[in-house]
Design a protein around this motif. Structure first.
Motif, PDB file in Angstrom:
ATOM      1  N   LEU A 299       0.805  -1.226   0.000  1.00  0.00           N
ATOM      2  CA  LEU A 299       0.000   0.000   0.000  1.00  0.00           C
ATOM      3  C   LEU A 299       0.841   1.281   0.000  1.00  0.00           C
ATOM      4  O   LEU A 299       0.557   2.188  -0.800  1.00  0.00           O
ATOM      5  CB  LEU A 299      -0.964  -0.035   1.186  1.00  0.00           C
ATOM      6  CG  LEU A 299      -2.000   1.071   1.291  1.00  0.00           C
ATOM      7  CD1 LEU A 299      -3.247   0.571   2.011  1.00  0.00           C
ATOM      8  CD2 LEU A 299      -1.464   2.298   2.024  1.00  0.00           C
ATOM      9  N   PRO A 300       1.879   1.423   0.845  1.00  0.00           N
ATOM     10  CA  PRO A 300       2.643   2.673   0.818  1.00  0.00           C
ATOM     11  C   PRO A 300       3.327   2.944  -0.520  1.00  0.00           C
ATOM     12  O   PRO A 300       3.652   4.101  -0.817  1.00  0.00           O
ATOM     13  CB  PRO A 300       3.691   2.459   1.930  1.00  0.00           C
ATOM     14  CG  PRO A 300       3.086   1.442   2.836  1.00  0.00           C
ATOM     15  CD  PRO A 300       2.339   0.526   1.925  1.00  0.00           C
ATOM     16  N   HIS A 301       3.518   1.897  -1.308  1.00  0.00           N
ATOM     17  CA  HIS A 301       4.180   2.045  -2.602  1.00  0.00           C
ATOM     18  C   HIS A 301       3.178   2.267  -3.741  1.00  0.00           C
ATOM     19  O   HIS A 301       3.596   2.484  -4.883  1.00  0.00           O
ATOM     20  CB  HIS A 301       5.035   0.816  -2.886  1.00  0.00           C
ATOM     21  CG  HIS A 301       6.015   0.514  -1.790  1.00  0.00           C
ATOM     22  ND1 HIS A 301       7.223   1.168  -1.671  1.00  0.00           N
ATOM     23  CD2 HIS A 301       5.935  -0.334  -0.736  1.00  0.00           C
ATOM     24  CE1 HIS A 301       7.865   0.712  -0.603  1.00  0.00           C
ATOM     25  NE2 HIS A 301       7.105  -0.194  -0.016  1.00  0.00           N
ATOM     26  N   CYS A 302       1.911   2.179  -3.425  1.00  0.00           N
ATOM     27  CA  CYS A 302       0.863   2.368  -4.444  1.00  0.00           C
ATOM     28  C   CYS A 302       0.143   3.705  -4.292  1.00  0.00           C
ATOM     29  O   CYS A 302      -0.864   3.942  -4.956  1.00  0.00           O
ATOM     30  CB  CYS A 302      -0.169   1.238  -4.354  1.00  0.00           C
ATOM     31  SG  CYS A 302       0.464  -0.389  -4.760  1.00  0.00           S
ATOM     32  N   MET A 303       0.656   4.586  -3.441  1.00  0.00           N
ATOM     33  CA  MET A 303      -0.056   5.835  -3.173  1.00  0.00           C
ATOM     34  C   MET A 303      -0.262   6.705  -4.415  1.00  0.00           C
ATOM     35  O   MET A 303      -1.301   7.371  -4.526  1.00  0.00           O
ATOM     36  CB  MET A 303       0.659   6.621  -2.078  1.00  0.00           C
ATOM     37  CG  MET A 303       0.484   6.013  -0.691  1.00  0.00           C
ATOM     38  SD  MET A 303      -1.239   5.721  -0.250  1.00  0.00           S
ATOM     39  CE  MET A 303      -1.868   7.393  -0.226  1.00  0.00           C
ATOM     40  N   PRO A 304       0.667   6.762  -5.394  1.00  0.00           N
ATOM     41  CA  PRO A 304       0.356   7.553  -6.599  1.00  0.00           C
ATOM     42  C   PRO A 304      -0.838   7.018  -7.384  1.00  0.00           C
ATOM     43  O   PRO A 304      -1.445   7.756  -8.162  1.00  0.00           O
ATOM     44  CB  PRO A 304       1.644   7.441  -7.426  1.00  0.00           C
ATOM     45  CG  PRO A 304       2.712   7.188  -6.421  1.00  0.00           C
ATOM     46  CD  PRO A 304       2.059   6.304  -5.395  1.00  0.00           C
ATOM     47  N   ALA A 369      -2.622  -7.033  -6.974  1.00  0.00           N
ATOM     48  CA  ALA A 369      -1.189  -7.309  -6.824  1.00  0.00           C
ATOM     49  C   ALA A 369      -0.833  -7.493  -5.358  1.00  0.00           C
ATOM     50  O   ALA A 369      -0.035  -8.381  -5.004  1.00  0.00           O
ATOM     51  CB  ALA A 369      -0.370  -6.175  -7.439  1.00  0.00           C
ATOM     52  N   GLY A 370      -1.415  -6.681  -4.484  1.00  0.00           N
ATOM     53  CA  GLY A 370      -1.173  -6.829  -3.059  1.00  0.00           C
ATOM     54  C   GLY A 370      -1.709  -8.145  -2.521  1.00  0.00           C
ATOM     55  O   GLY A 370      -1.035  -8.837  -1.733  1.00  0.00           O
ATOM     56  N   PRO A 410      10.390  -3.446  -5.863  1.00  0.00           N
ATOM     57  CA  PRO A 410      10.604  -4.560  -6.795  1.00  0.00           C
ATOM     58  C   PRO A 410       9.373  -5.432  -7.016  1.00  0.00           C
ATOM     59  O   PRO A 410       9.127  -5.887  -8.140  1.00  0.00           O
ATOM     60  CB  PRO A 410      11.747  -5.354  -6.146  1.00  0.00           C
ATOM     61  CG  PRO A 410      11.752  -4.937  -4.709  1.00  0.00           C
ATOM     62  CD  PRO A 410      11.272  -3.534  -4.686  1.00  0.00           C
ATOM     63  N   VAL A 411       8.591  -5.686  -5.951  1.00  0.00           N
ATOM     64  CA  VAL A 411       7.400  -6.520  -6.116  1.00  0.00           C
ATOM     65  C   VAL A 411       6.399  -5.829  -7.033  1.00  0.00           C
ATOM     66  O   VAL A 411       5.805  -6.457  -7.926  1.00  0.00           O
ATOM     67  CB  VAL A 411       6.757  -6.829  -4.747  1.00  0.00           C
ATOM     68  CG1 VAL A 411       5.436  -7.583  -4.939  1.00  0.00           C
ATOM     69  CG2 VAL A 411       7.712  -7.639  -3.875  1.00  0.00           C
ATOM     70  N   LEU A 412       6.215  -4.529  -6.846  1.00  0.00           N
ATOM     71  CA  LEU A 412       5.269  -3.782  -7.666  1.00  0.00           C
ATOM     72  C   LEU A 412       5.724  -3.726  -9.121  1.00  0.00           C
ATOM     73  O   LEU A 412       4.903  -3.857 -10.043  1.00  0.00           O
ATOM     74  CB  LEU A 412       5.116  -2.368  -7.101  1.00  0.00           C
ATOM     75  CG  LEU A 412       3.797  -1.652  -7.355  1.00  0.00           C
ATOM     76  CD1 LEU A 412       2.627  -2.453  -6.817  1.00  0.00           C
ATOM     77  CD2 LEU A 412       3.819  -0.274  -6.732  1.00  0.00           C
ATOM     78  N   VAL A 421       5.326   1.033 -14.405  1.00  0.00           N
ATOM     79  CA  VAL A 421       5.688   1.763 -13.182  1.00  0.00           C
ATOM     80  C   VAL A 421       6.529   2.984 -13.518  1.00  0.00           C
ATOM     81  O   VAL A 421       6.285   4.090 -13.011  1.00  0.00           O
ATOM     82  CB  VAL A 421       6.415   0.842 -12.189  1.00  0.00           C
ATOM     83  CG1 VAL A 421       6.999   1.659 -11.036  1.00  0.00           C
ATOM     84  CG2 VAL A 421       5.457  -0.214 -11.649  1.00  0.00           C
ATOM     85  N   ASP A 422       7.517   2.836 -14.411  1.00  0.00           N
ATOM     86  CA  ASP A 422       8.371   3.968 -14.772  1.00  0.00           C
ATOM     87  C   ASP A 422       7.575   5.067 -15.478  1.00  0.00           C
ATOM     88  O   ASP A 422       7.717   6.252 -15.162  1.00  0.00           O
ATOM     89  CB  ASP A 422       9.516   3.498 -15.670  1.00  0.00           C
ATOM     90  CG  ASP A 422      10.571   2.709 -14.908  1.00  0.00           C
ATOM     91  OD1 ASP A 422      10.666   2.874 -13.682  1.00  0.00           O
ATOM     92  OD2 ASP A 422      11.288   1.916 -15.541  1.00  0.00           O
ATOM     93  N   VAL A 423       6.741   4.672 -16.422  1.00  0.00           N
ATOM     94  CA  VAL A 423       5.949   5.645 -17.172  1.00  0.00           C
ATOM     95  C   VAL A 423       4.953   6.349 -16.254  1.00  0.00           C
ATOM     96  O   VAL A 423       4.800   7.575 -16.284  1.00  0.00           O
ATOM     97  CB  VAL A 423       5.221   4.959 -18.345  1.00  0.00           C
ATOM     98  CG1 VAL A 423       4.122   5.862 -18.911  1.00  0.00           C
ATOM     99  CG2 VAL A 423       6.201   4.592 -19.447  1.00  0.00           C
TER     100      VAL A 423
END
Length: 448
Positions: A299-304, A369-370, A410-412, A421-423
């Motif tokens: 979750l903290p890595h999916c905030m955007p 994904a989570g 890395p998991v995301l 993810v980069d785009v």
């Protein structure tokens, strides 16, 4: 392929027969910020596309910023020649548009399922996640809930005004959950509901929410994740159109008023095997705990994705049921991940963090994904809020911090695709920087 074309052709011909006054059909898809883009096709040309003629749109239309501009993202947009990419028609989505002044149709298009899908197209990202889960024998059932505000059609120096109560003519400026508000705004709400059903959307419960002029719509549980996200996207489009027809503005903006609750996108997800057994309920609900742990870890890595713009971050930690930490709980609306009370057959998570203006394809892809990560890692979650009101993990509360947290996870990158993810992160970074480039009147008041 031939059978697929035959089905589409039959759909288009049936539509033309049932709606002979429709001359044009909007072919639409959702871009990264969650706006529809596309082309308006003469209906006779649509029949040729359904029969197999190519359908191409610029690949980089998916990369548009929140205001429709193009950003330099790697070699995309300015160093790639702005190539076209194939799209396909989404079967079952050709429907009449009833909120425009002239007869019109609309139909979803997508790059998923084409020979060269666009890796960063939101629907393609979700399609890949669902396909991977299916290969593992995991079949999600999904239901979205969307909150939105009604405003007066006229703005006041660019600022929204409270919707006028049709009965009294006064501003609906009192926050409440009263059922009478549904009656007072019945005409516009009933038109929204009927229009959604005409679009093929399975909507169920309508609720008057706490904010003035705020409502919530629930959708039926759907065993096709792509279709469930389609419903959410299409509802936003039709609801805005119907509201204008009735003299209102409908907005899914996350936090239109600082003093009132924001609008969220709540997503219910349960997981089943091919035999219809609820995977989360097995072994004394141990898989549920693993799935929750995976959701909270990512979750903290999916905030955007969950808070896709500057305004959406204003909603977090607000007045009602909007958390500022990654948490979970049983029947607890203060938690990001809530476990509603249910029998084992219907055991599910309710993910409550995303804002109403988030991209539904990407929100669902991130949630799945989570869940997938949790089932694989088999870790125990932190204590639920029912046991410890201070339980929770911090997540970014500002866009640039959130982008940094997402881009290097890395998991995301594995679950959603490194290219996506980069785009996506660069799109959000550029949007945020562009937002900062306008000096507001407040700055002059403070610093001139």
């Amino acid at each position: 392929m031939k059978s697929h074309s035959s089905t589409l052709l039959a759909e288009v011909r049936s539509f033309r027969q049932n709606h002979p006054d429709v001359r044009y059909v909007d072919l639409i898809a959702l871009d990264i910020p969650g706006h529809f883009y596309g082309k308006r096709y003469p209906v006779e040309m649509l029949e040729k596309v359904a029969a197999g003629s190519p359908l191409k749109l610029p690949q980089n239309a998916v990369l548009l910023g929140a205001q429709g501009g193009l950003f330099k993202i790697g070699d995309y947009c300015f160093n790639d020649g702005d190539p076209d990419a194939n799209r396909r028609l989404v079967p079952g989505t050709l429907k009449p548009v009833t909120w425009e002044s002239q007869p019109l149709g609309q139909m979803l298009i997508t790059s998923d399922g084409t020979q060269a899908p666009i890796e960063f197209e939101p629907r393609e990202v979700l399609a890949k996640v669902l396909e991977r889960l299916q290969h593992q024998g995991i079949h999600p059932v999904v239901a979205f809930e969307l909150e939105f505000y009604l405003f007066d059609k006229q703005l006041d120096n660019g600022l929204p005004q409270f919707a006028r109560d049709p009965l009294s003519g006064d501003a609906d400026d009192q926050p409440n959950l009263h059922i009478e508000r549904l009656s007072r705004f019945n005409d516009v709400l009933d038109d929204m509901a009927q229009t959604a059903k005409d679009q093929g959307l399975d909507i169920t419960v309508i609720t008057a929410e706490i904010g003035p002029g705020q409502f919530e719509i629930n959708f039926g549980h759907c065993d096709d994740g792509l279709r469930a996200a389609d419903w959410a996207a299409l509802f936003c489009r039709s609801t805005r159109g119907v509201a204008l027809k009735h003299g209102y503005r409908a907005s899914f903006m996350a936090k239109p008023y600082l003093q009132f609750p924001g609008s969220g996108m709540h997503v219910h997800v349960s997981l089943y095997d091919a035999a219809g057994n609820n995977l989360l309920a097995a072994h004394q609900q141990q898989p549920l705990r693993h799935a929750v742990a995976g959701c909270l870890e990512l979750l903290p890595h999916c905030m955007p994705i969950f808070s896709p713009n500057h305004n959406a971050f204003r909603r977090l930690g607000g007045t009602v049921n909007a958390a500022t930490r990654a948490s979970w709980g049983f029947e607890d609306r203060d938690a990001c991940v809530r476990i509603p009370d249910s029998d084992p057959r219907n055991l599910r998570i309710e993910h409550r963090l995303a804002s109403a203006d988030a991209n539904p394809y990407l929100v669902l892809a991130a949630i799945l994904a989570g869940l997938e990560h949790g089932l694989e890692a088999k870790r125990e979650p932190i204590a639920p809020l029912n046991e410890d009101r201070n339980s929770g993990a911090d997540f970014p509360l500002e866009m640039l911090d959130a982008v940094r947290a997402m881009q290097q996870q890395p998991v995301l990158r594995d679950k959603l695709g490194a290219e996506f993810v980069d785009v996506y992160c660069e799109n959000k970074r550029q949007d945020h920087l562009a937002f900062q480039q306008e000096i507001q009147a407040r700055e002059y008041r403070w610093f001139l």
